[in-house]
Enzyme design. Structure first.
Site, PDB file in Angstrom:
ATOM      1  N   ARG A 160      41.784 -52.869 -38.344  1.00 36.10           N
ATOM      2  CA  ARG A 160      41.353 -51.535 -37.916  1.00 36.10           C
ATOM      3  C   ARG A 160      42.064 -50.481 -38.740  1.00 36.10           C
ATOM      4  NH1 ARG A 160      40.321 -54.058 -33.095  1.00 36.10           N
ATOM      5  NH2 ARG A 160      38.095 -53.932 -32.760  1.00 36.10           N
ATOM      6  N   GLN A 191      36.361 -49.216 -41.158  1.00 32.87           N
ATOM      7  CA  GLN A 191      35.640 -48.846 -39.937  1.00 32.87           C
ATOM      8  C   GLN A 191      34.172 -49.249 -39.988  1.00 32.87           C
ATOM      9  OE1 GLN A 191      36.144 -44.862 -38.391  1.00 32.87           O
ATOM     10  NE2 GLN A 191      38.215 -44.741 -39.184  1.00 32.87           N
ATOM     11  N   ASP A 224      33.539 -52.922 -38.915  1.00 30.26           N
ATOM     12  CA  ASP A 224      34.102 -53.352 -37.631  1.00 30.26           C
ATOM     13  C   ASP A 224      33.014 -53.895 -36.703  1.00 30.26           C
ATOM     14  OD1 ASP A 224      35.454 -53.696 -35.281  1.00 30.26           O
ATOM     15  OD2 ASP A 224      36.349 -51.704 -35.230  1.00 30.26           O
ATOM     16  N   SER A 227      33.487 -53.426 -32.801  1.00 26.97           N
ATOM     17  CA  SER A 227      33.102 -52.115 -32.273  1.00 26.97           C
ATOM     18  C   SER A 227      31.593 -51.942 -32.232  1.00 26.97           C
ATOM     19  CB  SER A 227      33.729 -51.001 -33.122  1.00 26.97           C
ATOM     20  OG  SER A 227      35.124 -50.953 -32.918  1.00 26.97           O
ATOM     21  N   TYR A 283      46.921 -51.360 -28.510  1.00 25.12           N
ATOM     22  CA  TYR A 283      46.478 -52.336 -27.526  1.00 25.12           C
ATOM     23  C   TYR A 283      47.319 -52.211 -26.260  1.00 25.12           C
ATOM     24  CZ  TYR A 283      43.825 -54.618 -31.220  1.00 25.12           C
ATOM     25  OH  TYR A 283      42.926 -54.880 -32.222  1.00 25.12           O
TER      26      TYR A 283
END
Length: 417
Positions: free
Chosen positions: A122, A127, A130, A133, A230
């Site tokens: 990430r 991006q 990903d 996501s 996280y």
């Protein structure tokens, strides 16, 4: 003839997605590749063969995989598929390697260079690649649609001459990408939405979408996030306090959607049987983690279960695949963006830079060996699946909502998501 990219039809009957779109096929051809799409590969995503052919793809058969330098897939290749690949081919897919050490070892034995897209770091540069996501976003949306389909009442408040229909109370557990999209979708449909997560940073995101944030906000809560964004596993004391608050809240809800996943571990149990029993008849729970053991006691993979007290627990498999036409378009772009980084623009050939941070983070096997550090001993020492986090540990799903920019990122942080 240039190097060949092959797009197979997925063999899993529960997988309607495809690893390419007409747009990405056209762009792959622009990079210098010859693209072969297996006949019928896109039908589950409403992409007929002629759409691929119109942008320059050859429509082929499964055996064409033997000629491919690059194979783009949705799911990890089966043993039968591996036998059809040439040694040295780059195979890129959602590999789901945790708990599947034998499959990882088989890919190494087949001599392929395998990349696991869910390990994409990430960082700002990645991006657009990903997949967690892009797919979790659609899963969060679809979870609300599935809940609305099972719920036998209207979601928004309706004031009519005959009386008022109250708005459905919806509770989202885990506020990552899927959770945020579930909040947004439920709000658009007019539901009253609350959400929970142990990461303090998501409180503002929840409130920005018009939902109410629910958590025991003590000192431990304020420190409950890793440097990677996280959630940390909480103390037993905090878990007990949060469980009591959650149990009281769930009893009043019409719809509950759980999204909690942890990389490399079974899904944490968030909703106990007692919590389910406390809900009103006609209430609905959607478990987005059912494929990894489930967040909800009583959830059954691939089924909608109705409990004795009339609560429906929805355990659909492959939820992004339930909106395959959209999911495939996004996934195809994720794959193309990654492949593009590995193409030599001068020679227009695949030139894998093994020191590139994206390659190092995602490469599972290469040159007949398992090379990813998390699975390097897969061939000799099969991994033991760890126990699930207890029902009271609230966590966000693996596809974190914040693609924070970092200078360096290898594989995803260990521990909770």
């Amino acid at each position: 003839m240039g190097q060949i990219v092959f797009i197979p039809r997925e063999l899993d009957p529960n997988e309607p997605r495809v690893a390419a779109s007409p747009e990405t096929v056209k762009r792959l051809a622009g990079l210098g590749f010859d693209v072969i799409v297996e006949k019928g590969a896109g039908l589950g995503s409403r992409i007929p063969d002629q759409d691929f052919a119109a942008v320059g793809a050859a429509i082929g058969k499964a055996t064409d995989a033997s000629k491919a330098d690059v194979v783009l897939k949705v799911r990890r290749p089966t043993d039968a598929e591996l036998k059809g690949y040439k040694s040295g081919a780059a195979v890129i897919a959602i590999m789901d390697p945790y708990g599947n050490d034998a499959a990882v070892a088989a890919m190494a034995k087949a001599g392929i260079t395998a990349f696991s897209m869910e390990f994409m770091p990430r960082i700002t540069r990645a991006q657009v690649m990903d997949v967690l996501s892009s797919q979790a976003n659609l899963a969060g949306y679809q979870a609300v649609i599935d809940a609305a389909a099972e719920y036998d009442r209207a979601l928004p408040m309706m004031m009519t001459a005959a009386g008022t229909v109250p708005a459905a109370k919806t509770f989202i557990m885990g506020v990552g990408v899927a959770g945020l999209q579930a909040i947004a979708t439920a709000r658009r449909l007019g539901a009253i939405v609350t959400a929970t997560d142990v990461r303090p940073a998501v409180k503002e995101q929840v409130q920005s979408l018009g939902a109410k944030f629910l958590a025991v906000e003590d000192e431990e809560f304020k420190a409950a996030e890793t440097a990677g964004g996280y959630a940390k596993e909480m103390s037993k004391e905090y878990q007990a306090k949060q469980a009591a608050l959650t149990a009281e809240h769930i009893a009043k809800q019409d719809i509950v959607i759980t999204t909690a996943l942890i990389p490399g571990r079974p899904a944490p149990k968030l909703v106990s049987a007692a919590m389910v029993a406390s809900m009103k008849p006609g209430s609905v729970i959607v478990d987005l983690a059912v494929e990894r053991g489930g967040n909800v006691e009583g959830a059954v993979p691939g089924k909608v279960v109705t409990t004795e007290n009339g609560v429906k627990i929805v355990g659909h498999l492959n939820v992004p695949g339930r909106v395959a036409a959209s999911a495939s378009l996004l996934y195809a772009k994720n794959l193309y963006a990654f492949v593009e980084t590995m193409v030599d623009k001068t020679s227009k050939t695949l030139a894998i830079k093994r020191d590139d941070e994206l390659v190092k983070a995602t490469m599972l096997t290469d040159g007949g060996r398992v090379v990813h550090p998390n699975f390097a001993k897969a061939a000799e020492e099969p991994r033991t699946e760890p126990a699930a986090i207890p029902a009271t540990a609230m966590v966000a799903e693996a596809a974190d909502a914040k693609p924070a920019a970092k200078k360096k990122a290898a594989a995803k942080p260990k521990g909770t998501a």
